[in-house]
Design a protein around this motif. Structure first.
Motif, PDB file in Angstrom:
ATOM      1  N   VAL A 146       0.839  -1.202   0.000  1.00 45.99           N
ATOM      2  CA  VAL A 146       0.000   0.000   0.000  1.00 45.99           C
ATOM      3  C   VAL A 146       0.875   1.254   0.000  1.00 45.99           C
ATOM      4  N   GLU A 147       1.928   1.258   0.815  1.00 43.83           N
ATOM      5  CA  GLU A 147       2.821   2.420   0.837  1.00 43.83           C
ATOM      6  C   GLU A 147       3.505   2.617  -0.504  1.00 43.83           C
ATOM      7  N   GLN A 148       3.968   1.529  -1.113  1.00 41.73           N
ATOM      8  CA  GLN A 148       4.654   1.634  -2.395  1.00 41.73           C
ATOM      9  C   GLN A 148       3.725   2.145  -3.495  1.00 41.73           C
ATOM     10  N   LEU A 149       2.511   1.636  -3.533  1.00 48.59           N
ATOM     11  CA  LEU A 149       1.588   2.005  -4.604  1.00 48.59           C
ATOM     12  C   LEU A 149       0.975   3.386  -4.435  1.00 48.59           C
ATOM     13  N   THR A 150       0.753   3.810  -3.198  1.00 48.58           N
ATOM     14  CA  THR A 150       0.066   5.088  -2.982  1.00 48.58           C
ATOM     15  C   THR A 150       0.986   6.223  -2.549  1.00 48.58           C
ATOM     16  N   GLY A 151       2.164   5.903  -2.044  1.00 45.33           N
ATOM     17  CA  GLY A 151       3.041   6.937  -1.512  1.00 45.33           C
ATOM     18  C   GLY A 151       2.626   7.388  -0.122  1.00 45.33           C
ATOM     19  N   SER A 152       1.560   6.818   0.411  1.00 47.16           N
ATOM     20  CA  SER A 152       1.096   7.148   1.759  1.00 47.16           C
ATOM     21  C   SER A 152       1.940   6.393   2.777  1.00 47.16           C
ATOM     22  N   ARG A 153       2.043   6.955   3.961  1.00 47.46           N
ATOM     23  CA  ARG A 153       2.751   6.292   5.056  1.00 47.46           C
ATOM     24  C   ARG A 153       1.721   5.782   6.052  1.00 47.46           C
TER      25      ARG A 153
END
Length: 149
Positions: free
Chosen positions: A122-129
């Motif tokens: 999820v972090e890799q695909l969205t850039g969210s932390r």
């Protein structure tokens, strides 16, 4: 002043009006060094879709089997996943006890490993932390042919 035109921004691929010696390097440097005004926002619906697909892939089920929710974790974003998990049937495990290891281990081991795998995807695909991922296994989807759905 002196009839000169006002400052005009350089065109793409140029440096102060002169052609750039290496346009690819120039554009790459520009992207690396320039921050653009404005905002990038990813909607809750888009985050939810990405999280469902990531969790479904890790848990070996269809995305329709996955429910996700978001919460505030002291100002950070926390993900809660509730889903069935794909697993070999008990008949298959009786015939081939090594099947548990081949499918990724016990249900508990796979659920525990799923947290970090889902978080990373999820972090890799969205850039969210994300601060954390909580996983609740709500059922098992089994198959006798040895394949996990």
């Amino acid at each position: 002043m002196n009839g000169a035109p006002a400052h005009k921004p350089a065109a793409a691929g140029t440096t102060l009006g002169k052609p750039a010696p290496n346009n690819e390097r120039q554009e790459t440097d520009l992207v690396k060094s320039t921050e653009f005004a404005g905002h990038n926002r990813i909607s809750a619906q888009a985050l939810t879709s990405v999280a469902k697909v990531a969790a479904a892939e890790v848990l070996a089920v269809a995305p329709a089997q996955v429910r996700v929710g978001w919460s505030d974790d002291a100002g950070a974003l926390a993900l809660s996943v509730s889903s069935a998990m794909g697993a070999p049937s008990l008949n298959e495990v009786r015939r081939n006890p090594e099947r548990v290891a081949h499918s990724g281990g016990s249900i508990l081991a796979r659920a525990t490993a799923a947290k970090s795998l889902i978080l990373a995807q999820v972090e890799q695909l969205t850039g969210s932390r994300l601060s954390r991922v909580d996983v609740r296994i709500s059922g098992l989807l089994t198959r006798d042919d040895g394949r996990v759905q």
